[in-house]
Scaffold this motif. Structure first.
Motif: not given
Lengths: 345, 345
Positions: B166-171, B175-177, B207-217, B251-259
């Motif tokens: 879920g976290a991966r999908a959120a991030v 990224i897609a945006q 972990i999901g957050y990290r995965e998404a970023l890594e997968a996107a390079g 610098h921040i252009d997005a925030v993923f809130c854990l809850a």
DNA sequence: TTGTAAGCGTTATCAG
DNA sequence: CTGATAACGCTTACAA
């Protein structure tokens, strides 16, 4: 499913009579210390657990009461339940919560379902139709107390907030800040029955609003009374009725929301029109429910004394259960102003 | 307190045996229509109500189950309860809700209190310490199911969301945006036990957050992982930790809130720094709880399939009660993205 | 088709 | 101090 361990098992294992076991386990005075100890340890070894049912059957009481909560998202009544829970515990009562949860037939149907629940009485929070619930309670002979300000009919001892006075205080707070064009954002109930019943509190709060203005010598501008259709959808973005008023050029420097829940779309409506909250338009709500601190800016609102109301509901109910005859009348509690950012100057 | 009307009263009034009354009222086949009718009307006249207790004692089952809900405001689990309620009803079970409501000893103590409640099993929502609750359940021999993703130990059949995915999908949505500097707003649990237990889901979502970023390079910038102290206070205005990061010029252009709950103060923090949401900073939450639609802008978030989870919890529990042996393992459910204004371009 | 009676597991009342 | 025993109100064999 292993057979349950009963008093008989314990008594034969401990080599005493079943009555003695009962006494030993129940902290009765007339048991020798030695026996008590022995019985206790045997019971523990065997994993003996008394049967709630048998006990209740024998002693004639379940020592449990119920609370029925309405359906529209867990709202302001949550602290009421919490306090009721504590109060019930203190009196040795269990408290069960029954959500209406979209049951066909609504509150009355849930009450009727309590016929199959070992409960001695019920506190009904938000009772759109006191007459129907009254019938249900009579049918199953269940004592009930209402926590509610949505219905004119009073067929139960009913606990509610002093809505008129609260609304007046809310509007007076706005006036004290120099606001003069104060809109009243109301809910339009339509024909079908809703969680807000016949909306007694809507009328009461409206009267309070008028009183405050009149007392301050401000003429009530009827175009500032804005009724919003379909007020129960929490996910709506804006209030079209408020938006339309702004579109027409109606001047507004404050909004009194009839309920906190209406504030979130109200803020969005104002912002979309380029108005700043609270700088251009101040906002006051009513209820101090959870939503009040979630929205931005945090909402100034009238707090209902939920804990007291919950405690008192339990007190009344237990008195009813103990056989006391209670008046079918309203018991009203004072609200208090909670100042937050939405009215900060 | 009038004496209760029993089968005996009805039987003597109707001039039949008590067994016949029981059969007539219980829709048994072997009763003549005439008798059934007569008994029924007599019972109604006398206001007869069967005793839940006696029935349960005789038939050995209460046909009721319990749900324990945590303390921190009625949150995301409300739809879980609603679905569980329906599922239980469908199987002829009553469902009782027990709030933890600040009871000393927390969840485990509430479980222990269930010894005095006619309940056949319990669904525990949010179980900070599965070991302690396990002990309590063993002591009172009560079957339990956990709905929970806050504890690493799995001592019950446990239902939770697929947090990592879920976290991966959120991030990935962020990224897609085109967002690249995505902060992760986390809760710091501190030493004392909390409603979030050992916070398994915090790790999983991280972990999901990290995965998404890594997968996107995108390299993970550790300074974008922001841990907020005291995350349980819903009324807080802003997150000082996020504010400090912005102050430092991060610098921040997005925030993923854990809850989702963390989003309201996050929005205020950003706005106070002059940042617009979603134009300058997009926001995604997790849970899709009630708060998500109340905050402004409405929050894009990962929805947990609450209804399914609630239904499944009941299904598992009833199977356990019927004697089936269940594995003590996690049952994970997929989340889904709900797009709202907080990530609208 | 109906009635009698035996429990279900406690607690309370009486004798011992 | 302890042990039988009688309720509590219901369901269900078993008999009639």
């Amino acid at each position: 499913m292993a057979r349950r361990v009963t008093l008989i098992d314990v008594s034969s294992a401990a080599g005493v009579g079943i009555a003695t076991v009962s006494r030993a386990l129940g902290d009765h005075p007339d048991v020798s210390e030695a026996t008590r100890e022995r019985v206790r340890s045997v019971a523990r070894e065997l994993g003996y657990r008394p049967s709630v049912t048998a006990r209740a059957l024998r002693s004639g009481g379940y020592h449990a009461i119920s609370v029925i909560v309405p359906d529209a998202g867990w709202g302001w009544w949550e602290p009421v339940i919490r306090a009721a829970f504590r109060a019930a515990s203190d009196e040795g009562y269990q408290l069960m919560v029954h959500p209406v949860a979209g049951i066909d037939g609504g509150t009355a149907a849930v009450v009727e379902g309590l016929a199959n629940v070992p409960t001695e009485g019920v506190i009904v929070i938000s009772m759109p139709d006191q007459d129907a619930v009254r019938d249900a309670c009579d049918r199953i002979a269940l004592p009930a107390i209402a926590v509610d300000d949505t219905s004119r009919a009073v067929r139960f001892p009913t606990i509610s907030a002093r809505n008129r006075e609260g609304a007046r205080a809310a509007v007076e707070h706005l006036i004290a800040q120099g606001r003069r064009s104060i809109a009243l954002l109301r809910a339009e109930l339509g024909d079908s029955p809703t969680d807000w019943g016949d909306g007694l509190f809507i009328d009461e709060r409206t009267i309070g609003y008028r009183e405050a203005l009149e007392a301050a010598g401000i003429a009530v501008d009827e175009s500032l009374l804005i009724d919003c259709a379909d007020p129960f959808d929490e996910s709506r973005e804006i209030w079209p009725e408020l938006d339309a008023a702004l579109e027409r050029g109606v001047h507004i420097d404050a909004v009194f929301c009839l309920a906190d829940l209406m504030a979130a779309p109200a803020v969005r409506t104002l912002r979309a029109r380029g108005l700043r909250v609270p700088d251009d338009v101040a906002l006051v709500g009513f209820d101090d429910e959870r939503a009040a601190v979630l929205i931005d800016p945090q909402l100034t609102t009238m707090r209902q004394p939920y804990a007291e109301m919950g405690r008192f509901a339990v007190e009344l109910l237990l008195r009813r259960i103990q056989g006391e005859q209670l008046e079918e009348r309203r018991h009203e509690f004072d609200t208090s102003l909670v100042e937050r950012a939405s009215t900060r100057r």
